[in-house]
Design a protein around this motif. Sequence first.
Motif, mmCIF file in Angstrom:
data_model
loop_
_atom_site.group_PDB
_atom_site.id
_atom_site.type_symbol
_atom_site.label_atom_id
_atom_site.label_comp_id
_atom_site.label_asym_id
_atom_site.label_seq_id
_atom_site.Cartn_x
_atom_site.Cartn_y
_atom_site.Cartn_z
ATOM 1 N N PRO A 21 0.800 -1.229 0.000
ATOM 2 C CA PRO A 21 0.000 0.000 0.000
ATOM 3 C C PRO A 21 0.834 1.282 0.000
ATOM 4 O O PRO A 21 0.374 2.306 -0.480
ATOM 5 C CB PRO A 21 -0.825 -0.090 1.286
ATOM 6 C CG PRO A 21 -0.574 -1.413 1.872
ATOM 7 C CD PRO A 21 0.508 -2.086 1.120
ATOM 8 N N THR A 22 2.049 1.212 0.507
ATOM 9 C CA THR A 22 2.889 2.419 0.558
ATOM 10 C C THR A 22 3.822 2.539 -0.645
ATOM 11 O O THR A 22 4.699 3.390 -0.659
ATOM 12 C CB THR A 22 3.730 2.423 1.843
ATOM 13 O OG1 THR A 22 4.525 1.239 1.866
ATOM 14 C CG2 THR A 22 2.871 2.508 3.075
ATOM 15 N N ALA A 23 3.650 1.710 -1.665
ATOM 16 C CA ALA A 23 4.573 1.664 -2.794
ATOM 17 C C ALA A 23 4.729 3.009 -3.500
ATOM 18 O O ALA A 23 5.801 3.331 -3.995
ATOM 19 C CB ALA A 23 4.134 0.604 -3.792
ATOM 20 N N ALA A 24 3.693 3.798 -3.544
ATOM 21 C CA ALA A 24 3.785 5.097 -4.224
ATOM 22 C C ALA A 24 4.529 6.126 -3.379
ATOM 23 O O ALA A 24 5.175 7.024 -3.913
ATOM 24 C CB ALA A 24 2.393 5.610 -4.552
ATOM 25 N N LEU A 25 4.463 5.984 -2.069
ATOM 26 C CA LEU A 25 5.092 6.973 -1.187
ATOM 27 C C LEU A 25 6.552 6.689 -0.873
ATOM 28 O O LEU A 25 7.335 7.605 -0.647
ATOM 29 C CB LEU A 25 4.323 7.043 0.141
ATOM 30 C CG LEU A 25 2.885 7.523 0.060
ATOM 31 C CD1 LEU A 25 2.235 7.434 1.432
ATOM 32 C CD2 LEU A 25 2.831 8.937 -0.465
ATOM 33 N N VAL A 26 6.929 5.428 -0.849
ATOM 34 C CA VAL A 26 8.272 5.064 -0.391
ATOM 35 C C VAL A 26 9.378 5.650 -1.272
ATOM 36 O O VAL A 26 10.340 6.210 -0.733
ATOM 37 C CB VAL A 26 8.403 3.539 -0.228
ATOM 38 C CG1 VAL A 26 9.832 3.138 0.085
ATOM 39 C CG2 VAL A 26 7.481 3.057 0.881
ATOM 40 N N PRO A 27 9.324 5.573 -2.601
ATOM 41 C CA PRO A 27 10.408 6.170 -3.391
ATOM 42 C C PRO A 27 10.562 7.680 -3.149
ATOM 43 O O PRO A 27 11.686 8.178 -3.026
ATOM 44 C CB PRO A 27 10.009 5.892 -4.839
ATOM 45 C CG PRO A 27 9.108 4.706 -4.748
ATOM 46 C CD PRO A 27 8.377 4.857 -3.448
ATOM 47 N N LEU A 28 9.465 8.378 -3.065
ATOM 48 C CA LEU A 28 9.526 9.808 -2.773
ATOM 49 C C LEU A 28 10.100 10.040 -1.379
ATOM 50 O O LEU A 28 10.943 10.926 -1.185
ATOM 51 C CB LEU A 28 8.140 10.440 -2.880
ATOM 52 C CG LEU A 28 8.057 11.932 -2.548
ATOM 53 C CD1 LEU A 28 8.905 12.740 -3.519
ATOM 54 C CD2 LEU A 28 6.615 12.402 -2.562
ATOM 55 N N ALA A 29 9.677 9.246 -0.413
ATOM 56 C CA ALA A 29 10.188 9.369 0.948
ATOM 57 C C ALA A 29 11.692 9.107 0.992
ATOM 58 O O ALA A 29 12.428 9.791 1.717
ATOM 59 C CB ALA A 29 9.461 8.403 1.876
ATOM 60 N N MET A 30 12.169 8.145 0.214
ATOM 61 C CA MET A 30 13.597 7.835 0.176
ATOM 62 C C MET A 30 14.405 9.040 -0.303
ATOM 63 O O MET A 30 15.395 9.435 0.316
ATOM 64 C CB MET A 30 13.864 6.653 -0.748
ATOM 65 C CG MET A 30 13.374 5.348 -0.231
ATOM 66 S SD MET A 30 13.563 4.094 -1.517
ATOM 67 C CE MET A 30 13.090 2.634 -0.632
ATOM 68 N N VAL A 31 13.984 9.604 -1.410
ATOM 69 C CA VAL A 31 14.720 10.737 -1.987
ATOM 70 C C VAL A 31 14.656 11.954 -1.065
ATOM 71 O O VAL A 31 15.664 12.612 -0.809
ATOM 72 C CB VAL A 31 14.184 11.075 -3.396
ATOM 73 C CG1 VAL A 31 14.815 12.346 -3.927
ATOM 74 C CG2 VAL A 31 14.434 9.911 -4.341
ATOM 75 N N LEU A 32 13.470 12.261 -0.545
ATOM 76 C CA LEU A 32 13.338 13.435 0.326
ATOM 77 C C LEU A 32 14.075 13.257 1.651
ATOM 78 O O LEU A 32 14.670 14.202 2.169
ATOM 79 C CB LEU A 32 11.862 13.749 0.567
ATOM 80 C CG LEU A 32 11.086 14.229 -0.665
ATOM 81 C CD1 LEU A 32 9.625 14.474 -0.313
ATOM 82 C CD2 LEU A 32 11.721 15.469 -1.265
ATOM 83 N N ALA A 33 14.060 12.049 2.211
ATOM 84 C CA ALA A 33 14.785 11.805 3.454
ATOM 85 C C ALA A 33 16.287 11.909 3.225
ATOM 86 O O ALA A 33 17.005 12.505 4.037
ATOM 87 C CB ALA A 33 14.425 10.437 4.016
ATOM 88 N N ALA A 34 16.778 11.354 2.113
ATOM 89 C CA ALA A 34 18.203 11.470 1.799
ATOM 90 C C ALA A 34 18.590 12.928 1.573
ATOM 91 O O ALA A 34 19.637 13.395 2.046
ATOM 92 C CB ALA A 34 18.545 10.635 0.568
ATOM 93 N N LEU A 35 17.739 13.673 0.879
ATOM 94 C CA LEU A 35 17.993 15.101 0.660
ATOM 95 C C LEU A 35 18.027 15.852 1.981
ATOM 96 O O LEU A 35 18.924 16.669 2.219
ATOM 97 C CB LEU A 35 16.927 15.697 -0.254
ATOM 98 C CG LEU A 35 17.014 17.200 -0.500
ATOM 99 C CD1 LEU A 35 18.330 17.572 -1.168
ATOM 100 C CD2 LEU A 35 15.841 17.672 -1.333
ATOM 101 N N ALA A 36 17.084 15.568 2.862
ATOM 102 C CA ALA A 36 17.052 16.239 4.167
ATOM 103 C C ALA A 36 18.318 15.938 4.971
ATOM 104 O O ALA A 36 18.915 16.839 5.566
ATOM 105 C CB ALA A 36 15.810 15.817 4.951
ATOM 106 N N GLY A 37 18.720 14.667 4.985
ATOM 107 C CA GLY A 37 19.961 14.306 5.692
ATOM 108 C C GLY A 37 21.172 14.993 5.084
ATOM 109 O O GLY A 37 22.044 15.490 5.796
#
Length: 118
Positions: A77-93
């Motif tokens: 169910p989270t398949a659409a959100l996880v790639p975006l979350a990965m990129v944004l979390a890496a960018l934030a870090g």
Amino acid sequence: AAAVVIALLVLVVRPGDLAGALVGFAIGGGVVAAVAPARPATWAMLMAAAWLPGHILLRVALSVLAGQARVRTDPPPTAALVPLAMVLAALAGGLLVGQLRAGRSPQRSRTRADAPVA
């Protein structure tokens, strides 16, 4: 260092785990940004982009070694959100570490009064 972080993330983060992706990629982005000679946020996002080929390669290798191929027919169910979350979390870090390396507080935004005069 980026290859080591990518390999660890491939082993730890699963595509359906939103919380794991947020935590793992924020830390991974920070680590990669800390060792990047320049443009820490760019390196952090590149690390996030390299995760998918690494993940696919690992899963194919594990399937070959196990002698069985398993194909997922329905995404989590989270398949659409996880790639975006990965990129944004890496960018934030990466941005956080970049600001800390530059000697600026991550809480304080830069105003015109703070900007150097050209």
